[in-house]
Scaffold this motif. Sequence first.
Motif, PDB file in Angstrom:
ATOM      1  N   GLU A  60       0.845  -1.186   0.000  1.00 20.54           N
ATOM      2  CA  GLU A  60       0.000   0.000   0.000  1.00 20.54           C
ATOM      3  C   GLU A  60       0.892   1.252   0.000  1.00 20.54           C
ATOM      4  N   PRO A  61       0.461   2.326  -0.664  1.00 18.07           N
ATOM      5  CA  PRO A  61       1.263   3.557  -0.651  1.00 18.07           C
ATOM      6  C   PRO A  61       1.241   4.205   0.732  1.00 18.07           C
ATOM      7  N   ASP A  62       2.291   4.972   1.045  1.00 17.69           N
ATOM      8  CA  ASP A  62       2.264   5.724   2.297  1.00 17.69           C
ATOM      9  C   ASP A  62       1.397   6.974   2.107  1.00 17.69           C
ATOM     10  N   ASP A  63       1.265   7.768   3.144  1.00 10.37           N
ATOM     11  CA  ASP A  63       0.358   8.912   3.091  1.00 10.37           C
ATOM     12  C   ASP A  63       0.754   9.904   2.009  1.00 10.37           C
ATOM     13  N   ALA A  64       2.057  10.154   1.887  1.00 11.94           N
ATOM     14  CA  ALA A  64       2.526  11.118   0.888  1.00 11.94           C
ATOM     15  C   ALA A  64       2.259  10.604  -0.521  1.00 11.94           C
ATOM     16  N   GLU A  65       2.509   9.309  -0.742  1.00 12.66           N
ATOM     17  CA  GLU A  65       2.257   8.722  -2.057  1.00 12.66           C
ATOM     18  C   GLU A  65       0.766   8.717  -2.381  1.00 12.66           C
ATOM     19  N   ARG A  66      -0.035   8.384  -1.375  1.00 13.84           N
ATOM     20  CA  ARG A  66      -1.482   8.362  -1.592  1.00 13.84           C
ATOM     21  C   ARG A  66      -1.998   9.754  -1.968  1.00 13.84           C
ATOM     22  N   ALA A  67      -1.424  10.762  -1.346  1.00 16.51           N
ATOM     23  CA  ALA A  67      -1.824  12.136  -1.658  1.00 16.51           C
ATOM     24  C   ALA A  67      -1.467  12.509  -3.094  1.00 16.51           C
ATOM     25  N   ASP A  68      -0.442  11.852  -3.632  1.00 13.89           N
ATOM     26  CA  ASP A  68      -0.038  12.101  -5.025  1.00 13.89           C
ATOM     27  C   ASP A  68      -0.823  11.253  -6.014  1.00 13.89           C
ATOM     28  N   GLY A  69      -1.735  10.434  -5.515  1.00  8.60           N
ATOM     29  CA  GLY A  69      -2.560   9.613  -6.400  1.00  8.60           C
ATOM     30  C   GLY A  69      -2.076   8.203  -6.599  1.00  8.60           C
ATOM     31  N   VAL A  70      -1.057   7.775  -5.855  1.00 10.57           N
ATOM     32  CA  VAL A  70      -0.537   6.413  -5.975  1.00 10.57           C
ATOM     33  C   VAL A  70      -1.516   5.438  -5.328  1.00 10.57           C
ATOM     34  N   THR A  71      -1.844   4.362  -6.025  1.00  8.29           N
ATOM     35  CA  THR A  71      -2.777   3.354  -5.502  1.00  8.29           C
ATOM     36  C   THR A  71      -2.074   2.081  -5.041  1.00  8.29           C
ATOM     37  N   ALA A  72      -0.882   1.814  -5.565  1.00  8.34           N
ATOM     38  CA  ALA A  72      -0.118   0.624  -5.163  1.00  8.34           C
ATOM     39  C   ALA A  72       1.346   0.835  -5.504  1.00  8.34           C
ATOM     40  N   VAL A  73       2.204   0.186  -4.733  1.00  6.13           N
ATOM     41  CA  VAL A  73       3.653   0.288  -4.965  1.00  6.13           C
ATOM     42  C   VAL A  73       4.212  -1.112  -5.179  1.00  6.13           C
ATOM     43  N   TRP A  74       4.766  -1.350  -6.375  1.00 11.02           N
ATOM     44  CA  TRP A  74       5.425  -2.615  -6.684  1.00 11.02           C
ATOM     45  C   TRP A  74       6.930  -2.444  -6.481  1.00 11.02           C
ATOM     46  N   THR A  75       7.512  -3.335  -5.720  1.00 10.59           N
ATOM     47  CA  THR A  75       8.963  -3.337  -5.549  1.00 10.59           C
ATOM     48  C   THR A  75       9.507  -4.659  -6.074  1.00 10.59           C
ATOM     49  N   VAL A  76      10.384  -4.577  -7.061  1.00 11.38           N
ATOM     50  CA  VAL A  76      11.005  -5.765  -7.653  1.00 11.38           C
ATOM     51  C   VAL A  76      12.457  -5.791  -7.188  1.00 11.38           C
ATOM     52  N   GLN A  77      12.803  -6.764  -6.355  1.00  9.52           N
ATOM     53  CA  GLN A  77      14.133  -6.844  -5.756  1.00  9.52           C
ATOM     54  C   GLN A  77      14.964  -7.926  -6.435  1.00  9.52           C
ATOM     55  N   ASN A  78      16.158  -7.558  -6.891  1.00  7.59           N
ATOM     56  CA  ASN A  78      17.068  -8.535  -7.475  1.00  7.59           C
ATOM     57  C   ASN A  78      17.524  -9.517  -6.407  1.00  7.59           C
ATOM     58  N   GLY A  79      17.572 -10.801  -6.752  1.00  9.28           N
ATOM     59  CA  GLY A  79      17.925 -11.830  -5.787  1.00  9.28           C
ATOM     60  C   GLY A  79      19.406 -11.935  -5.485  1.00  9.28           C
ATOM     61  N   LYS A  80      20.241 -11.277  -6.274  1.00  8.33           N
ATOM     62  CA  LYS A  80      21.689 -11.391  -6.079  1.00  8.33           C
ATOM     63  C   LYS A  80      22.343 -10.080  -5.680  1.00  8.33           C
ATOM     64  N   THR A  81      21.724  -8.956  -6.005  1.00  4.38           N
ATOM     65  CA  THR A  81      22.308  -7.650  -5.720  1.00  4.38           C
ATOM     66  C   THR A  81      21.297  -6.802  -4.956  1.00  4.38           C
ATOM     67  N   ASP A  82      21.678  -5.566  -4.678  1.00  8.41           N
ATOM     68  CA  ASP A  82      20.774  -4.629  -4.010  1.00  8.41           C
ATOM     69  C   ASP A  82      19.918  -3.856  -5.004  1.00  8.41           C
ATOM     70  N   ASP A  83      20.034  -4.183  -6.291  1.00  8.99           N
ATOM     71  CA  ASP A  83      19.249  -3.474  -7.301  1.00  8.99           C
ATOM     72  C   ASP A  83      17.757  -3.717  -7.078  1.00  8.99           C
ATOM     73  N   ARG A  84      16.976  -2.680  -7.288  1.00  9.71           N
ATOM     74  CA  ARG A  84      15.526  -2.823  -7.159  1.00  9.71           C
ATOM     75  C   ARG A  84      14.821  -1.862  -8.106  1.00  9.71           C
ATOM     76  N   LEU A  85      13.665  -2.295  -8.531  1.00  8.63           N
ATOM     77  CA  LEU A  85      12.809  -1.534  -9.432  1.00  8.63           C
ATOM     78  C   LEU A  85      11.527  -1.225  -8.671  1.00  8.63           C
ATOM     79  N   VAL A  86      11.192   0.055  -8.552  1.00  9.48           N
ATOM     80  CA  VAL A  86       9.993   0.462  -7.811  1.00  9.48           C
ATOM     81  C   VAL A  86       9.011   1.103  -8.783  1.00  9.48           C
ATOM     82  N   VAL A  87       7.834   0.488  -8.906  1.00  7.69           N
ATOM     83  CA  VAL A  87       6.792   0.974  -9.809  1.00  7.69           C
ATOM     84  C   VAL A  87       5.640   1.490  -8.953  1.00  7.69           C
TER      85      VAL A  87
END
Length: 231
Positions: A60-87
């Motif tokens: 779920e989005p936090d309060d600031a994100e929700r205020a910006d119209g965000v409805t969901a936050v997807w976090t894609v975490q690489n299994g080998k590194t610290d790389d991540r993709l946040v949608v």
Amino acid sequence: MRLVIATCSVDYAGRLTAHLPLATRLIMVKADGSVLVHSDGGSYKPLNWMSPPCTLTVAEPDDAERADGVTAVWTVQNGKTDDRLVVRLHEVAHDSSHDLGVDPGLVKDGVEAHLQVLLADQVETFGAGWRLVRREYPTPIGPVDLLCRDDEGVAVAVEVKRRGEIDGVEQLTRYLELLNRDPLLAPVRGVFAAQEIKPQARTLAVDRGITCLTVDYDALRGVDDPSTRLF
């Protein structure tokens, strides 16, 4: 495969950082775990992506994100590194899932298929003491062109292309991920063999620890003997 068309922003963090501002895009979540973000232009290449192994979590989005119209936050975490993709999703126009079944893999053209046969018959092209284990070695996502053992007995997966491009490196990377899960084979290293290898593909391959080899099709066929050339 899951297909989502949504208004979203995308942030990539890790070895590099990148930001895609709010726009309507296609998000693909594949069965192998990879996540790709596409626009309606730019040919076949995604704007951003995360290759497996990786995990997708939805929050779920936090309060600031929700205020910006965000409805969901997807976090894609690489299994080998610290790389991540946040949608950060705003408005979802389409969300569907489809079972594509097992893909038979790419059907190679005549030259590419023949090149694979020639390299299997002349496996010493890769180095003295090499031996062929099997052609078309099966994996859950398709067969590896050649599985070999080098002079030290280490398993090597060889992907053969007529023209080596980034897609071929990505394909070999996926094979290596799977093969290295097999304790009877691991560690497995990779060789990307082609008549011509694009500079971008070579750079990506080297970054992933994959060896590149440019092969001479005519010399393998015995049509051209390099030792008889003047230059």
